[in-house]
Design an enzyme around this catalytic site. Structure first.
Site, PDB file in Angstrom:
ATOM      1  N   ARG A 151       0.824  -1.218   0.000  1.00 26.46           N
ATOM      2  CA  ARG A 151       0.000   0.000   0.000  1.00 26.46           C
ATOM      3  C   ARG A 151       0.855   1.264   0.000  1.00 26.46           C
ATOM      4  O   ARG A 151       0.592   2.209  -0.728  1.00 26.46           O
ATOM      5  CB  ARG A 151      -0.916   0.001   1.230  1.00 26.46           C
ATOM      6  CG  ARG A 151      -2.012  -1.044   1.223  1.00 26.46           C
ATOM      7  CD  ARG A 151      -2.911  -0.869   2.448  1.00 26.46           C
ATOM      8  NE  ARG A 151      -2.124  -0.857   3.670  1.00 26.46           N
ATOM      9  CZ  ARG A 151      -1.888  -1.934   4.417  1.00 26.46           C
ATOM     10  NH1 ARG A 151      -2.399  -3.091   4.077  1.00 26.46           N
ATOM     11  NH2 ARG A 151      -1.163  -1.844   5.511  1.00 26.46           N
ATOM     12  N   ILE A 152       1.895   1.285   0.853  1.00 26.94           N
ATOM     13  CA  ILE A 152       2.702   2.501   0.972  1.00 26.94           C
ATOM     14  C   ILE A 152       3.584   2.680  -0.266  1.00 26.94           C
ATOM     15  O   ILE A 152       3.645   3.764  -0.863  1.00 26.94           O
ATOM     16  CB  ILE A 152       3.541   2.471   2.267  1.00 26.94           C
ATOM     17  CG1 ILE A 152       2.606   2.471   3.484  1.00 26.94           C
ATOM     18  CG2 ILE A 152       4.507   3.655   2.327  1.00 26.94           C
ATOM     19  CD1 ILE A 152       3.275   2.208   4.818  1.00 26.94           C
ATOM     20  N   THR A 203       9.309  -2.850   2.305  1.00 26.07           N
ATOM     21  CA  THR A 203       8.939  -4.216   2.633  1.00 26.07           C
ATOM     22  C   THR A 203       8.841  -4.343   4.150  1.00 26.07           C
ATOM     23  O   THR A 203       9.595  -3.690   4.870  1.00 26.07           O
ATOM     24  CB  THR A 203       9.985  -5.197   2.052  1.00 26.07           C
ATOM     25  OG1 THR A 203       9.632  -6.511   2.392  1.00 26.07           O
ATOM     26  CG2 THR A 203      11.380  -4.922   2.558  1.00 26.07           C
ATOM     27  N   ARG A 232      11.534  -0.559   7.924  1.00 26.82           N
ATOM     28  CA  ARG A 232      12.121  -1.064   9.160  1.00 26.82           C
ATOM     29  C   ARG A 232      13.635  -1.092   8.998  1.00 26.82           C
ATOM     30  O   ARG A 232      14.152  -1.554   7.968  1.00 26.82           O
ATOM     31  CB  ARG A 232      11.623  -2.475   9.483  1.00 26.82           C
ATOM     32  CG  ARG A 232      10.241  -2.521  10.116  1.00 26.82           C
ATOM     33  CD  ARG A 232      10.208  -1.886  11.504  1.00 26.82           C
ATOM     34  NE  ARG A 232       8.895  -1.958  12.119  1.00 26.82           N
ATOM     35  CZ  ARG A 232       7.984  -0.984  12.078  1.00 26.82           C
ATOM     36  NH1 ARG A 232       8.239   0.152  11.454  1.00 26.82           N
ATOM     37  NH2 ARG A 232       6.820  -1.139  12.689  1.00 26.82           N
ATOM     38  N   ASP A 256      14.368   6.971   8.144  1.00 25.30           N
ATOM     39  CA  ASP A 256      13.441   7.249   9.258  1.00 25.30           C
ATOM     40  C   ASP A 256      13.474   6.128  10.284  1.00 25.30           C
ATOM     41  O   ASP A 256      12.872   6.242  11.349  1.00 25.30           O
ATOM     42  CB  ASP A 256      12.013   7.428   8.715  1.00 25.30           C
ATOM     43  CG  ASP A 256      11.050   7.906   9.794  1.00 25.30           C
ATOM     44  OD1 ASP A 256      11.422   8.852  10.530  1.00 25.30           O
ATOM     45  OD2 ASP A 256       9.957   7.341   9.927  1.00 25.30           O
ATOM     46  N   GLU A 261      16.387   1.182  17.844  1.00 25.83           N
ATOM     47  CA  GLU A 261      15.772   2.469  18.196  1.00 25.83           C
ATOM     48  C   GLU A 261      15.403   2.474  19.670  1.00 25.83           C
ATOM     49  O   GLU A 261      14.770   1.513  20.114  1.00 25.83           O
ATOM     50  CB  GLU A 261      14.526   2.710  17.341  1.00 25.83           C
ATOM     51  CG  GLU A 261      14.841   2.859  15.856  1.00 25.83           C
ATOM     52  CD  GLU A 261      13.566   2.968  14.992  1.00 25.83           C
ATOM     53  OE1 GLU A 261      12.475   3.185  15.568  1.00 25.83           O
ATOM     54  OE2 GLU A 261      13.676   2.815  13.777  1.00 25.83           O
ATOM     55  N   HIS A 280      11.954   8.097  13.346  1.00 22.40           N
ATOM     56  CA  HIS A 280      10.788   7.223  13.161  1.00 22.40           C
ATOM     57  C   HIS A 280       9.485   8.024  13.286  1.00 22.40           C
ATOM     58  O   HIS A 280       8.671   7.795  14.175  1.00 22.40           O
ATOM     59  CB  HIS A 280      10.818   6.059  14.153  1.00 22.40           C
ATOM     60  CG  HIS A 280      10.006   4.882  13.697  1.00 22.40           C
ATOM     61  ND1 HIS A 280      10.349   3.595  13.958  1.00 22.40           N
ATOM     62  CD2 HIS A 280       8.840   4.804  12.976  1.00 22.40           C
ATOM     63  CE1 HIS A 280       9.448   2.771  13.433  1.00 22.40           C
ATOM     64  NE2 HIS A 280       8.525   3.481  12.831  1.00 22.40           N
ATOM     65  N   SER A 283       4.530   7.986  10.728  1.00 24.22           N
ATOM     66  CA  SER A 283       3.079   8.135  10.962  1.00 24.22           C
ATOM     67  C   SER A 283       2.759   9.343  11.836  1.00 24.22           C
ATOM     68  O   SER A 283       1.619   9.499  12.269  1.00 24.22           O
ATOM     69  CB  SER A 283       2.544   6.867  11.638  1.00 24.22           C
ATOM     70  OG  SER A 283       3.105   6.740  12.940  1.00 24.22           O
TER      71      SER A 283
HETATM   72  C1  DGY Z   1       4.098   1.380  12.285  1.00 22.27           C
HETATM   73  O1  DGY Z   1       2.931   1.632  12.564  1.00 22.27           O
HETATM   74  O2  DGY Z   1       4.534   0.238  12.184  1.00 22.27           O
HETATM   75  C2  DGY Z   1       4.990   2.538  12.059  1.00 22.27           C
HETATM   76  O3  DGY Z   1       6.304   2.178  11.877  1.00 22.27           O
HETATM   77  C3  DGY Z   1       4.837   3.495  13.208  1.00 22.27           C
HETATM   78  O4  DGY Z   1       5.295   4.747  12.846  1.00 22.27           O
END
Ligand code: DGY
Length: 327
Positions: A151-152, A203, A232, A256, A261, A280, A283
């Site tokens: 989707r992204i 991915t 990730r 990001d 982390e 990060h 979102s």
């Molecule tokens: C997630 O929702 O997995 C994102 O990495 C959070 O920012």
């Protein structure tokens, strides 16, 4: 009434009220999980909403013998031991679909930042009298390779193609039969690394994708190319990336996400001149975080009421057969 715990952060007041109207709710910070109070709250919790990157492995579930539902306020569930959840018949939900636009927007921002050498520009001091940073790239006349096209990834492809005229290629596990997307052309994996001016990672982190970009892939990439990662950190072998960036075997990176982390203070990625790191924040917009919190709340309430949640990673249908989630 069930006992519900919100761990690792908080939720908007409206979500807390919705939870409290049906259940007993407690909040626990990440540090409090390790305290006596935290242990006793975990012991009795039947539902948990987990915020942030707390590892949720066997140790954690050993302390939650009554847990029936784990509702993640995230789309990623790589930090969750799904086999353990299946064994204990814990339903796991995520927030799939609520953050695609926000992460795609940040990805485009980082692709542009990498291509325009923003990290070097930000470090430039007018008074130095030094030469200005070397010239960047016009993203509209370059090729961006998307490693993963869910989707992204596909939203990033659409934005780059429609907004900038960029040539977009992608490689995804589903293979070339999905070719013909309007906003990108499927290519073989090596071709993606060899020919892209920017490689952007899209991915999820799984045992198959862990460190799937490493020395071999950096050697394939052009020395003028950039790596962008908003997915990730551990999809990329960070030591190999640091080598590639230090030796200028690739031109730069915009990240990001990192393997660990928060990163250690001496992580070279935080100081290398050709790297831009954001903490990060894929979102991290008001609307998106609100939508994620609402989804996590609704998912938890649905499971406790015996209804089907909107976005489920693991439920009864998986307990008997497979523990593989969907994303
Ligand atoms: C997630 O929702 O997995 C994102 O990495 C959070 O920012």
């Amino acid at each position: 009434m069930a006992r519900v715990l919100v761990i690792g952060g908080t939720l908007p007041e409206q979500c807390l009220c919705e939870l409290a109207s049906e259940h007993t709710v407690r909040k626990l910070t990440r540090n409090a999980i390790e305290t006596e109070e935290g242990r006793s709250a975990l012991q009795t919790a039947e539902g948990i909403i987990a915020i942030g990157q707390i590892p949720l492995g066997q140790d954690f579930f050993d302390r939650t013998p009554n847990l029936r539902v784990l509702s993640l306020r995230s789309v990623g569930y790589d930090r969750v031991d799904l086999d353990e959840c299946a064994r204990r018949r814990i339903v796991v939900c995520n927030t799939a679909g609520t953050l695609d636009r926000a992460v795609a927007d940040l990805t485009v921002l980082l692709i542009l930042s990498a291509a325009r050498r923003l990290s070097e520009a930000l470090a430039y001091r007018w008074s130095d009298g030094d030469a200005k940073p070397a010239l960047g790239l016009d993203i509209g006349s370059k090729r961006v390779g998307l490693y993963g096209y869910g989707r992204i990834g596909s939203l990033v492809g659409k934005t780059l193609t429609a907004g900038f005229g960029t040539e977009v290629v992608y490689h995804s596990r589903t293979g070339s039969e999905n070719n013909g997307h309007q906003f990108g052309r499927w290519v073989e994996r090596d071709e993606l690394f060899c020919t892209s001016d920017v490689v952007s990672v899209h991915t999820p982190l799984t045992p198959d994708t862990w460190h799937s970009i490493g020395t071999r892939e950096f050697d394939l990439m052009k020395s003028s190319a950039y790596l962008v990662n908003t997915a990730r950190g551990a999809v990329v072998d960070e030591a190999a990336l640091i080598n590639a960036l230090s030796s200028r075997s690739i031109a730069g990176a915009a990240l990001d996400v990192l393997e660990t982390e928060p990163p250690s203070a001496d992580n070279p990625l935080l100081t290398l001149g050709n790297v831009l790191v954001t903490p990060h924040i894929g979102s991290a917009t008001e609307q998106t975080r609100h939508a994620m919190a609402s989804r996590a709340t609704a998912n938890l309430l649905a499971v406790l009421a015996g209804r089907r949640p909107t976005s489920v990673v693991l439920d009864e249908s998986h307990f008997a057969t497979t523990t593989e989630g969907t994303r």
